[in-house]
Scaffold this motif. Structure first.
Motif, short mmCIF file in Angstrom:
data_model
loop_
_atom_site.label_atom_id
_atom_site.label_comp_id
_atom_site.label_asym_id
_atom_site.label_seq_id
_atom_site.Cartn_x
_atom_site.Cartn_y
_atom_site.Cartn_z
N GLY A 193 0.78 -1.23 0.00
CA GLY A 193 0.00 0.00 0.00
C GLY A 193 0.81 1.27 0.00
O GLY A 193 0.24 2.37 -0.13
N GLN A 194 2.13 1.17 0.13
CA GLN A 194 2.97 2.36 0.10
C GLN A 194 3.12 2.85 -1.33
O GLN A 194 3.00 2.07 -2.28
N PRO A 195 3.39 4.16 -1.55
CA PRO A 195 3.61 4.66 -2.90
C PRO A 195 4.75 3.91 -3.58
O PRO A 195 5.81 3.72 -2.98
N GLY A 196 4.52 3.43 -4.78
CA GLY A 196 5.54 2.68 -5.49
C GLY A 196 5.52 1.20 -5.19
O GLY A 196 6.41 0.47 -5.61
N PHE A 197 4.47 0.75 -4.46
CA PHE A 197 4.32 -0.69 -4.18
C PHE A 197 2.86 -1.07 -4.40
O PHE A 197 1.99 -0.22 -4.58
N PHE A 198 2.60 -2.36 -4.38
CA PHE A 198 1.26 -2.86 -4.68
C PHE A 198 0.35 -2.81 -3.46
O PHE A 198 0.80 -2.83 -2.32
N THR A 199 -0.94 -2.78 -3.74
CA THR A 199 -1.94 -2.83 -2.67
C THR A 199 -2.22 -4.28 -2.29
O THR A 199 -1.91 -5.21 -3.05
N ALA A 200 -2.83 -4.48 -1.15
CA ALA A 200 -3.21 -5.83 -0.73
C ALA A 200 -4.18 -6.44 -1.72
O ALA A 200 -4.12 -7.64 -2.00
N LYS A 201 -5.05 -5.63 -2.29
CA LYS A 201 -6.03 -6.12 -3.25
C LYS A 201 -5.33 -6.66 -4.50
O LYS A 201 -5.74 -7.68 -5.06
N GLU A 202 -4.29 -5.97 -4.93
CA GLU A 202 -3.55 -6.42 -6.11
C GLU A 202 -2.78 -7.71 -5.84
O GLU A 202 -2.74 -8.60 -6.68
N ILE A 203 -2.21 -7.81 -4.67
CA ILE A 203 -1.40 -8.98 -4.34
C ILE A 203 -2.26 -10.19 -3.99
O ILE A 203 -2.02 -11.30 -4.47
N CYS A 204 -3.25 -9.95 -3.18
CA CYS A 204 -4.01 -11.05 -2.57
C CYS A 204 -5.23 -11.45 -3.40
O CYS A 204 -6.37 -11.41 -2.90
N THR A 205 -5.01 -11.85 -4.63
CA THR A 205 -6.09 -12.39 -5.44
C THR A 205 -6.45 -13.77 -4.87
O THR A 205 -5.78 -14.28 -3.98
N ALA A 206 -7.52 -14.37 -5.41
CA ALA A 206 -8.03 -15.63 -4.86
C ALA A 206 -6.95 -16.69 -4.72
O ALA A 206 -6.88 -17.41 -3.72
N LYS A 207 -6.08 -16.75 -5.72
CA LYS A 207 -5.02 -17.76 -5.72
C LYS A 207 -4.03 -17.58 -4.57
O LYS A 207 -3.41 -18.54 -4.10
N PHE A 208 -3.90 -16.33 -4.07
CA PHE A 208 -2.88 -16.04 -3.08
C PHE A 208 -3.47 -15.63 -1.72
O PHE A 208 -2.74 -15.13 -0.86
N GLU A 209 -4.76 -15.83 -1.53
CA GLU A 209 -5.39 -15.45 -0.27
C GLU A 209 -4.76 -16.15 0.92
O GLU A 209 -4.51 -15.55 1.97
N SER A 210 -4.51 -17.44 0.78
CA SER A 210 -3.93 -18.21 1.88
C SER A 210 -2.54 -17.72 2.23
O SER A 210 -2.20 -17.54 3.41
N ALA A 211 -1.72 -17.47 1.21
CA ALA A 211 -0.35 -16.99 1.43
C ALA A 211 -0.37 -15.62 2.08
O ALA A 211 0.45 -15.32 2.96
N CYS A 212 -1.31 -14.77 1.66
CA CYS A 212 -1.42 -13.43 2.26
C CYS A 212 -1.85 -13.52 3.71
O CYS A 212 -1.36 -12.78 4.57
N ALA A 213 -2.76 -14.43 4.01
CA ALA A 213 -3.22 -14.59 5.39
C ALA A 213 -2.07 -15.02 6.29
O ALA A 213 -1.92 -14.51 7.41
N LYS A 214 -1.23 -15.92 5.80
CA LYS A 214 -0.08 -16.39 6.58
C LYS A 214 0.92 -15.26 6.82
O LYS A 214 1.62 -15.23 7.84
N ALA A 215 0.98 -14.32 5.87
CA ALA A 215 1.90 -13.20 6.00
C ALA A 215 1.23 -11.99 6.67
O ALA A 215 1.83 -10.92 6.76
N ASP A 216 -0.01 -12.18 7.10
CA ASP A 216 -0.78 -11.13 7.77
C ASP A 216 -0.97 -9.88 6.89
O ASP A 216 -0.87 -8.76 7.36
N ILE A 217 -1.19 -10.14 5.61
CA ILE A 217 -1.47 -9.05 4.67
C ILE A 217 -2.97 -9.03 4.42
O ILE A 217 -3.55 -10.02 3.95
N LYS A 218 -3.59 -7.91 4.73
CA LYS A 218 -5.05 -7.81 4.62
C LYS A 218 -5.44 -6.65 3.69
O LYS A 218 -4.77 -5.65 3.64
#
Length: 370
Positions: free
Chosen positions: A345-370
């Protein structure tokens, strides 16, 4: 996803000469050039980026640079943009177009740093100052901004060695360097070798044509065939795009994310970040795009106005053709799974929405990215 020796002595003689050239040009064009600097109406800034295979250029570099240019020079500033799509000849034609359209300054990220030199000279002859962005283009450039490229290679190599630990003695690594037409690639490679040499055995090493993932993929297949799957303990990949090609080859050879040898990267691309979260890719290098793009914008606007660069540049750089080029160098940062969250979410980086698509929801949860 860039060999020059950076001088750290901040002189003023060369700077004065460079500004005189940028502001006045040759005697034949001095009158026209001076008129351009004093003209009424908005500035016109040209922006030429090298390729669109690496997502960063369209996702970050271009919009951030355009935003800063308009912030500095006014919302009515005209920005003319083209992407060379990794074609050096096309980029030379794009410089010709920018000259024909009489831009006030040109920001250039060169496809081929050497072959673009004649185009830079042509722009300079037309009174158009050129800012070399991200890659040190040859020719009479007036300013340069990039990331600390040797440090990028050192970060990648140090991270790889640390991850390998005692396993560094169990086999060999493969080095997947970038394209020989990119001066940054040599700096990454030299930086990496300064850390790796004598610490790990390098089984195979490649300079990957055009940085293309498919070329890295073929190179990696060749390395696995030559070295044997069991003998490859790690891969130094100079950027994330090639890391993707490398990992595809490793998967094809039977590796899974549970036994994947550590693979490095660079650029913190979306696919790379997602692979890091799932454990397929070990690390990347995050290059803060905001300070780099803002440096290019500041240089371009100042040169377009005929202003000096003393208060902007923080160092000087020598290329093979120019000395003491006003420079700003940005510090790169390592990016591993544990570090992704702080940048989201920082300027010059991706948002959680961009990173945590359905395929990566589990990996994001483990990394505490919401």
């Amino acid at each position: 996803m860039h060999a020059a020796v950076r001088g750290l002595v901040f002189g003023t003689v060369t700077l004065s000469l460079a500004l005189a050239t940028a502001g006045c040009g040759s005697a034949d064009q001095a009158g026209d050039d001076a008129g351009k600097k004093d003209k009424k109406g908005p500035l016109t800034i040209g922006l030429l980026l090298p390729e669109n295979q690496t997502a960063r250029y369209e996702r970050f570099d271009r919009p951030l640079m355009e935003k800063k240019i308009k912030e500095l020079a006014g919302k009515d500033t005209k920005i003319l943009y083209s992407n060379a799509k990794q074609d050096a000849t096309l980029q030379q034609q794009q410089v010709d177009t920018m000259i024909a359209k009489k831009v006030d300054a040109l920001i250039l990220d060169a496809v081929d740093a050497k072959s673009i030199a004649s185009s830079v000279k042509k722009a300079d002859g037309a009174g158009i100052p050129v800012v070399a962005y991200d890659r040190l283009a040859e020719g009479p450039i007036k300013a340069y901004t990039s990331v600390d490229n040797p440090t990028v290679g050192k970060i990648q190599a140090s991270s790889l060695l640390k991850e390998l630990g005692d396993k560094a003695d169990d086999g060999k690594i493969v080095m997947m360097n970038g394209s020989i037409t990119d001066p940054n690639a040599k700096m990454y490679k030299d930086g990496a070798h300064s850390v790796l040499d004598g610490k790990v055995k390098i089984g195979k090493e490649y300079d990957t044509k055009e940085w293309k993932p498919e070329n890295a993929n073929e190179n990696m297949k060749g390395a696995l065939s030559a070295l044997g799957k069991k003998n490859v303990v790690g891969v130094y990949s100079a950027n994330d795009g090639m890391a993707g090609g490398v990992i595809t080859a490793l998967k094809g050879a039977g590796f899974t994310k549970d036994n994947m040898p550590p693979v490095t990267g660079q650029d913190a691309e979306l696919n790379g970040v997602q692979r890091i979260l799932t454990g397929e890719q070990f690390m990347s290098v995050y290059k803060p795009y905001v300070p780099e793009t803002e440096a290019a914008a500041k240089f371009a606007v100042a040169l377009a106005k005929g202003d000096e660069l003393d208060d902007i540049a923080t160092s000087k750089t020598d290329s093979e053709s120019e000395k003491d080029v006003p420079t700003i160098i940005v510090k790169p940062l390592p990016l591993t799974k544990d570090g992704v969250k702080k940048y989201v979410g920082q300027p010059g980086f991706f948002t959680a929405k961009e990173i945590c698509t359905a395929k990566f929801e589990s990996a994001c949860a483990k990394a505490d990215i919401k």
